[in-house]
Design a protein around this motif. Structure first.
Motif, PDB file in Angstrom:
ATOM      1  N   PHE A 122       0.863  -1.182   0.000  1.00 16.38           N
ATOM      2  CA  PHE A 122       0.000   0.000   0.000  1.00 16.38           C
ATOM      3  C   PHE A 122       0.900   1.233   0.000  1.00 16.38           C
ATOM      4  O   PHE A 122       1.715   1.414   0.918  1.00 16.38           O
ATOM      5  CB  PHE A 122      -0.867   0.060   1.257  1.00 16.38           C
ATOM      6  N   LEU A 123       0.773   2.089  -1.004  1.00 22.37           N
ATOM      7  CA  LEU A 123       1.494   3.355  -1.021  1.00 22.37           C
ATOM      8  C   LEU A 123       0.541   4.449  -0.551  1.00 22.37           C
ATOM      9  O   LEU A 123      -0.502   4.681  -1.164  1.00 22.37           O
ATOM     10  CB  LEU A 123       2.006   3.675  -2.432  1.00 22.37           C
ATOM     11  N   HIS A 124       0.902   5.128   0.535  1.00 17.27           N
ATOM     12  CA  HIS A 124       0.020   6.147   1.126  1.00 17.27           C
ATOM     13  C   HIS A 124       0.826   7.371   1.529  1.00 17.27           C
ATOM     14  O   HIS A 124       2.029   7.287   1.712  1.00 17.27           O
ATOM     15  CB  HIS A 124      -0.724   5.549   2.324  1.00 17.27           C
ATOM     16  N   ASN A 125       0.192   8.517   1.668  1.00 15.46           N
ATOM     17  CA  ASN A 125      -1.205   8.843   1.345  1.00 15.46           C
ATOM     18  C   ASN A 125      -1.216   9.505  -0.025  1.00 15.46           C
ATOM     19  O   ASN A 125      -0.581  10.538  -0.217  1.00 15.46           O
ATOM     20  CB  ASN A 125      -1.783   9.795   2.389  1.00 15.46           C
ATOM     21  N   LEU A 126      -1.946   8.941  -0.960  1.00 16.98           N
ATOM     22  CA  LEU A 126      -1.955   9.470  -2.317  1.00 16.98           C
ATOM     23  C   LEU A 126      -2.699  10.797  -2.394  1.00 16.98           C
ATOM     24  O   LEU A 126      -2.251  11.733  -3.047  1.00 16.98           O
ATOM     25  CB  LEU A 126      -2.599   8.462  -3.269  1.00 16.98           C
ATOM     26  N   PHE A 127      -3.842  10.853  -1.712  1.00 20.19           N
ATOM     27  CA  PHE A 127      -4.646  12.071  -1.662  1.00 20.19           C
ATOM     28  C   PHE A 127      -4.985  12.358  -0.207  1.00 20.19           C
ATOM     29  O   PHE A 127      -4.726  11.540   0.673  1.00 20.19           O
ATOM     30  CB  PHE A 127      -5.934  11.903  -2.479  1.00 20.19           C
ATOM     31  N   ASP A 128      -5.579  13.509   0.054  1.00 21.46           N
ATOM     32  CA  ASP A 128      -6.031  13.821   1.406  1.00 21.46           C
ATOM     33  C   ASP A 128      -7.059  12.776   1.841  1.00 21.46           C
ATOM     34  O   ASP A 128      -7.950  12.404   1.084  1.00 21.46           O
ATOM     35  CB  ASP A 128      -6.676  15.208   1.451  1.00 21.46           C
ATOM     36  N   THR A 138       0.835  12.811   0.529  1.00 16.35           N
ATOM     37  CA  THR A 138       2.272  12.732   0.791  1.00 16.35           C
ATOM     38  C   THR A 138       3.092  13.101  -0.436  1.00 16.35           C
ATOM     39  O   THR A 138       4.188  13.647  -0.309  1.00 16.35           O
ATOM     40  CB  THR A 138       2.642  11.299   1.244  1.00 16.35           C
ATOM     41  N   PHE A 139       2.573  12.815  -1.630  1.00 11.16           N
ATOM     42  CA  PHE A 139       3.370  12.925  -2.851  1.00 11.16           C
ATOM     43  C   PHE A 139       2.814  13.988  -3.785  1.00 11.16           C
ATOM     44  O   PHE A 139       1.604  14.182  -3.878  1.00 11.16           O
ATOM     45  CB  PHE A 139       3.396  11.576  -3.585  1.00 11.16           C
ATOM     46  N   SER A 140       3.704  14.648  -4.494  1.00  7.48           N
ATOM     47  CA  SER A 140       3.283  15.590  -5.525  1.00  7.48           C
ATOM     48  C   SER A 140       2.924  14.818  -6.792  1.00  7.48           C
ATOM     49  O   SER A 140       3.405  13.690  -7.004  1.00  7.48           O
ATOM     50  CB  SER A 140       4.416  16.571  -5.831  1.00  7.48           C
ATOM     51  N   PRO A 141       2.114  15.395  -7.666  1.00 10.61           N
ATOM     52  CA  PRO A 141       1.813  14.737  -8.944  1.00 10.61           C
ATOM     53  C   PRO A 141       3.076  14.418  -9.737  1.00 10.61           C
ATOM     54  O   PRO A 141       3.156  13.360 -10.375  1.00 10.61           O
ATOM     55  CB  PRO A 141       0.939  15.770  -9.666  1.00 10.61           C
ATOM     56  N   ILE A 142       4.070  15.297  -9.696  1.00 10.63           N
ATOM     57  CA  ILE A 142       5.312  15.068 -10.437  1.00 10.63           C
ATOM     58  C   ILE A 142       6.050  13.852  -9.883  1.00 10.63           C
ATOM     59  O   ILE A 142       6.562  13.016 -10.647  1.00 10.63           O
ATOM     60  CB  ILE A 142       6.214  16.315 -10.387  1.00 10.63           C
ATOM     61  N   ALA A 143       6.096  13.729  -8.560  1.00  7.59           N
ATOM     62  CA  ALA A 143       6.772  12.579  -7.945  1.00  7.59           C
ATOM     63  C   ALA A 143       6.085  11.276  -8.330  1.00  7.59           C
ATOM     64  O   ALA A 143       6.750  10.259  -8.594  1.00  7.59           O
ATOM     65  CB  ALA A 143       6.798  12.736  -6.433  1.00  7.59           C
TER      66      ALA A 143
END
Length: 212
Positions: A122-128, A138-143
């Motif tokens: 599970f990669l988190h947190n993608l969105f709020d 946690t991540f920017s769209p570019i990342a």
């Protein structure tokens, strides 16, 4: 906002329980299984194991193999569950454990190693978060685009955090192998006063269709 596009793929749809118990929970979980749920994560981080045992005992045992447990890992063997989940990327598996392992990761630099040690991550947190207002992306769209182009994100990585019907397509385009649904589903049922969970079940069917 533009995301990296990969080929369209069929994604796994994982449902994570609310962290607390509520009266209608066993009935709703059984209805979700009947509707086609095939991957449930039993997440009750501050609970006594006796309450987890009770919840499991109320579910048809045909569904146990579709359940992954967070914490109280002995339940995997006792109930014949599908596997265990480790809530940190660097967490060691229980000594002598044999079976499926998944884990959570919130650091792209740890993702490659986490995948090697897990059936999926599970990669988190993608969105709020939709269930905890204190948890933010946690991540920017570019990342995320870079991780996708480098194949760090693949079929063994599932998107967690703020996942909803609206952004399943974003996760799919980034190449995630699955999505983890929590708040977007459970927010559709009033755990304190509700008895009718038809809307929740109908929404699950929409989520399942979007992931497929």
């Amino acid at each position: 906002m533009v995301y990296f596009n990969t080929f369209a793929n069929t994604m796994k749809l994982v449902v994570m329980t609310r962290p607390t118990f509520f009266v209608e929970e066993d009935k709703i979980l059984a209805a979700l299984f009947n509707e086609g749920m095939d991957d449930l994560h039993l997440f009750k981080p501050d609970s006594s194991p006796i309450f987890l045992e009770r919840l499991l005992s109320l579910l048809p045992d045909d569904y146990y193999r579709k359940i992954t447990v967070h914490n109280h890992f002995y339940l995997k063997t006792e109930f014949g569950l599908g596997g265990i989940h480790l809530d940190r990327a660097d967490q060691e598996k229980p000594e002598g454990y044999k079976g499926n392992i998944s884990r959570s990761c919130n650091d792209l630099s740890l993702l490659k190693a986490a995948k090697k040690q897990s059936k999926y991550v599970f990669l988190h947190n993608l969105f709020d978060s939709l269930s905890d207002k204190h948890l933010h992306a946690t991540f920017s769209p570019i990342a995320l685009q870079e991780a996708s182009s480098q194949h760090l994100i693949d079929k063994h990585v599932y998107a967690l955090g703020g996942m909803s019907l609206d952004n399943i397509r974003i996760a799919k385009d980034l190449g995630f192998g699955g999505v983890v649904i929590c708040g977007d589903l459970w927010n559709r049922f009033d755990i304190h006063h509700g008895t009718d969970y038809k809307e929740l079940i109908q929404h699950f069917a929409k989520l399942r269709s979007a992931a497929g």
